[in-house]
Scaffold this active site. Structure first.
Site, PDB file in Angstrom:
ATOM      1  N   SER A 234       0.841  -1.196   0.000  1.00  0.00           N
ATOM      2  CA  SER A 234       0.000   0.000   0.000  1.00  0.00           C
ATOM      3  C   SER A 234       0.874   1.243   0.000  1.00  0.00           C
ATOM      4  O   SER A 234       1.941   1.267   0.623  1.00  0.00           O
ATOM      5  CB  SER A 234      -0.915  -0.017   1.223  1.00  0.00           C
ATOM      6  OG  SER A 234      -0.535   0.979   2.137  1.00  0.00           O
ATOM      7  N   LYS A 235       0.391   2.270  -0.702  1.00  0.00           N
ATOM      8  CA  LYS A 235       1.245   3.448  -0.824  1.00  0.00           C
ATOM      9  C   LYS A 235       1.355   4.202   0.486  1.00  0.00           C
ATOM     10  O   LYS A 235       2.263   4.983   0.678  1.00  0.00           O
ATOM     11  CB  LYS A 235       0.816   4.339  -1.986  1.00  0.00           C
ATOM     12  CG  LYS A 235      -0.563   4.892  -1.926  1.00  0.00           C
ATOM     13  CD  LYS A 235      -0.811   5.751  -3.166  1.00  0.00           C
ATOM     14  CE  LYS A 235      -2.274   6.034  -3.341  1.00  0.00           C
ATOM     15  NZ  LYS A 235      -2.627   6.464  -4.674  1.00  0.00           N
ATOM     16  N   ARG A 236       0.436   3.955   1.397  1.00  0.00           N
ATOM     17  CA  ARG A 236       0.531   4.622   2.685  1.00  0.00           C
ATOM     18  C   ARG A 236       1.569   3.962   3.583  1.00  0.00           C
ATOM     19  O   ARG A 236       2.206   4.597   4.397  1.00  0.00           O
ATOM     20  CB  ARG A 236      -0.824   4.639   3.391  1.00  0.00           C
ATOM     21  CG  ARG A 236      -1.619   5.904   3.092  1.00  0.00           C
ATOM     22  CD  ARG A 236      -3.045   5.804   3.568  1.00  0.00           C
ATOM     23  NE  ARG A 236      -3.796   4.813   2.797  1.00  0.00           N
ATOM     24  CZ  ARG A 236      -4.251   5.034   1.567  1.00  0.00           C
ATOM     25  NH1 ARG A 236      -4.062   6.177   0.990  1.00  0.00           N
ATOM     26  NH2 ARG A 236      -4.920   4.088   0.927  1.00  0.00           N
ATOM     27  N   ARG A 237       1.751   2.652   3.416  1.00  0.00           N
ATOM     28  CA  ARG A 237       2.593   1.925   4.362  1.00  0.00           C
ATOM     29  C   ARG A 237       3.937   1.514   3.766  1.00  0.00           C
ATOM     30  O   ARG A 237       4.953   1.511   4.430  1.00  0.00           O
ATOM     31  CB  ARG A 237       1.814   0.677   4.809  1.00  0.00           C
ATOM     32  CG  ARG A 237       2.427  -0.116   5.909  1.00  0.00           C
ATOM     33  CD  ARG A 237       1.590  -1.345   6.192  1.00  0.00           C
ATOM     34  NE  ARG A 237       1.184  -2.000   4.959  1.00  0.00           N
ATOM     35  CZ  ARG A 237      -0.055  -2.447   4.709  1.00  0.00           C
ATOM     36  NH1 ARG A 237      -0.983  -2.339   5.603  1.00  0.00           N
ATOM     37  NH2 ARG A 237      -0.334  -3.010   3.547  1.00  0.00           N
ATOM     38  N   VAL A 240       6.248   1.946  -2.542  1.00  0.00           N
ATOM     39  CA  VAL A 240       5.676   1.299  -3.727  1.00  0.00           C
ATOM     40  C   VAL A 240       5.973   2.041  -5.027  1.00  0.00           C
ATOM     41  O   VAL A 240       5.752   1.512  -6.103  1.00  0.00           O
ATOM     42  CB  VAL A 240       4.136   1.147  -3.618  1.00  0.00           C
ATOM     43  CG1 VAL A 240       3.760   0.297  -2.447  1.00  0.00           C
ATOM     44  CG2 VAL A 240       3.452   2.505  -3.548  1.00  0.00           C
TER      45      VAL A 240
END
Ligand code: GLU
Length: 469
Positions: A234-237, A240
């Site tokens: 995920s791009k938040r975590r 990526v």
């Protein structure tokens, strides 16, 4: 029939490594089949799209080897809005879709339970078009929808479990599911190779193909990409963005080789192989459908191998963006006129065997270009123990009279200085390294001193000495 595949990213953020993987798989499949690769930017979600994301996708694809001009497109989904609407109208006029003005609450109130999908209330009520009237597709009550998927066999979906889904919103705008189908249809797409996340959409989309009277494409849903905890990247975590890897100094060759190993491997237990082998041996049908682990550590190791395999001159070239600070890459700590290309060329082969990503070149060579080294204070405290001052005194005295300033002589001289104090070379080197480079780790010390030169080496050792008791 000419094979036509497409890569259809939405420009809503940085370009995801999973997207790059799908793009490459499409690219190779097209090449193997003598087909065409189409790039379509799915930019209909105006609120979330930004033109710079589109530019980011184009340049990231270019970097990874899918170069501008070598594919069809880019097309922009927003330019086909007329066709999307026409298809919605056709489905309505043929009775395959109907208008509905129910809210979620309406449905819930009728069914008296949690919302579990639309209940078909408006199926036969003859509501016409109008503001706030969504268009719903009339899914078949019986039978199954069988999706032919090159990776997953024939996933089969019970039609009665597929709700009458919305194909155009209350303001008349067609939704993604329909726009995506209409574009694929208009562009003559024969094979849809895309991420597994879209598999739940596929039976609905195939029903739309059928209803619009066109033979559906062959599908291939490539595995979801996960992190070490088996969570979808995920791009938040997670890290990526392909651009982030590029700016950190991953080589495009290493990156695309690694991406192709997500769910697939070349023959003979090999992992690092020339791109031509991948283009030859890759089989979409062999891709493992289970989630693919994106192992950053392994990618790093891969990249190190790719870096070491470069001819030195290419390595020197590849380092340039980090030595000068180009585009989105931060400038190095030295001033441009402090940089010395010859000194860099002299240490480049030593650095090449030690770094895993190109950005690591900067802390390895900054001591060569900065007037005074950047001292890592923690390293200083750890290394400059009792006796370091005297050791530096002796080393300075010995270096001052050294006849030939070369790595070999520097080493034997310092070894002798240490031996007089009963110290092994490692212990003797450490204070000299920190004094001269500011760090405890780095390129081989004596070669570094040779390139740095006598004057600068001695100046730094004397300056360090002054800080010590
Ligand atoms: N635009 C969609 C996405 O970025 C892709 C849809 C598709 O490949 O069919 O996820």
């Amino acid at each position: 029939m000419t094979v036509r595949v497409r890569f259809a990213p939405s420009p809503t953020g940085m370009f995801h490594v999973g997207g790059a993987r799908s793009a490459l798989q499409n690219w190779i499949y097209a090449k193997q089949q003598g087909g065409v690769f189409v790039l379509r930017i799915e930019d209909t979600d105006a609120a979330r799209n930004k033109p710079e994301w589109t530019e980011g996708i184009l340049s990231a694809l270019d970097w990874i080897g899918i170069s501008r001009g070598s594919y069809e497109g880019p097309y922009f989904q927003s330019e086909n809005a007329g066709e999307h609407r026409a298809a919605a109208t056709r489905l309505y006029e043929s009775g395959r879709a109907y208008y509905c003005d129910c809210t979620r609450e309406d449905v819930q109130a009728r069914t008296g339970s949690q919302y579990q999908g639309y209940d078909g209330y408006h199926r036969d009520r003859g509501l016409g078009p109008g503001p706030g009237h969504a268009l719903r597709f009339r899914t078949p009550d019986e039978g199954t929808t069988v999706v032919v998927d090159l990776i997953r066999g024939e996933p089969t979906f019970e039609n009665k479990l597929i709700e009458d889904f919305v194909i155009a919103r209350g303001d008349g705008s067609p939704v993604f599911l329909l726009a995506n189908v209409v574009d694929d249809m208009t562009m003559g797409i024969t094979h849809v190779i895309r991420a597994e996340e879209h598999l739940p959409n596929t039976p609905k989309q195939q029903l739309l193909w059928d209803a619009l009277g066109v033979k559906p494409p062959i599908w291939a849903h490539v595995p979801v990409v996960v992190n070490e905890k088996r969570q979808k990247l995920s791009k938040r975590r997670d890290k990526v963005a392909l651009e982030a890897y590029r700016d950190e100094g991953y080589l495009a060759g290493a990156m695309r080789n690694y991406l192709m190993l997500l769910g697939w491997a070349p023959s003979g237990d090999r992992e690092i192989v020339p791109w031509s082998v991948i283009e030859d041996e890759f089989r979409l049908e062999e891709v493992n459908p289970s989630p693919a682990f994106f192992d950053e550590k392994k990618l790093r190791a891969f990249n190190g191998e790719y870096i070491r395999a470069l001819p030195v001159a290419e390595f020197v070239d590849a380092c340039q963006p980090w030595l000068t600070g180009t585009g989105t890459i931060a400038p190095p700590p030295w001033q441009p006129d402090e940089f010395d290309a010859d000194a860099f060329a002299a240490v480049a082969p030593l650095a090449q065997t030690r770094i895993a990503v190109l950005s690591e070149i900067v802390p390895n060579v900054d001591f060569l270009f900065l007037a005074t080294p950047l001292i890592d204070e923690a390293a200083w405290t750890k290394t400059m123990k009792d006796g370091s001052g005297e050791l530096l005194d002796d080393a300075v005295a010995a270096f001052e009279v050294l006849e030939s300033w070369d790595a070999e002589s520097l080493k034997s001289t310092l070894e002798a200085v240490g031996a007089e104090r009963g110290l092994k070379l490692g212990k003797t080197q450490a204070p000299v390294r920190v004094a001269v480079t500011g760090r405890t780790v780095g390129l081989p010390l004596f070669e570094s001193l040779e390139v740095l030169g006598r004057d600068r080496t001695l100046t730094r050792m004397r300056a360090a000495r002054l800080r010590l008791p």
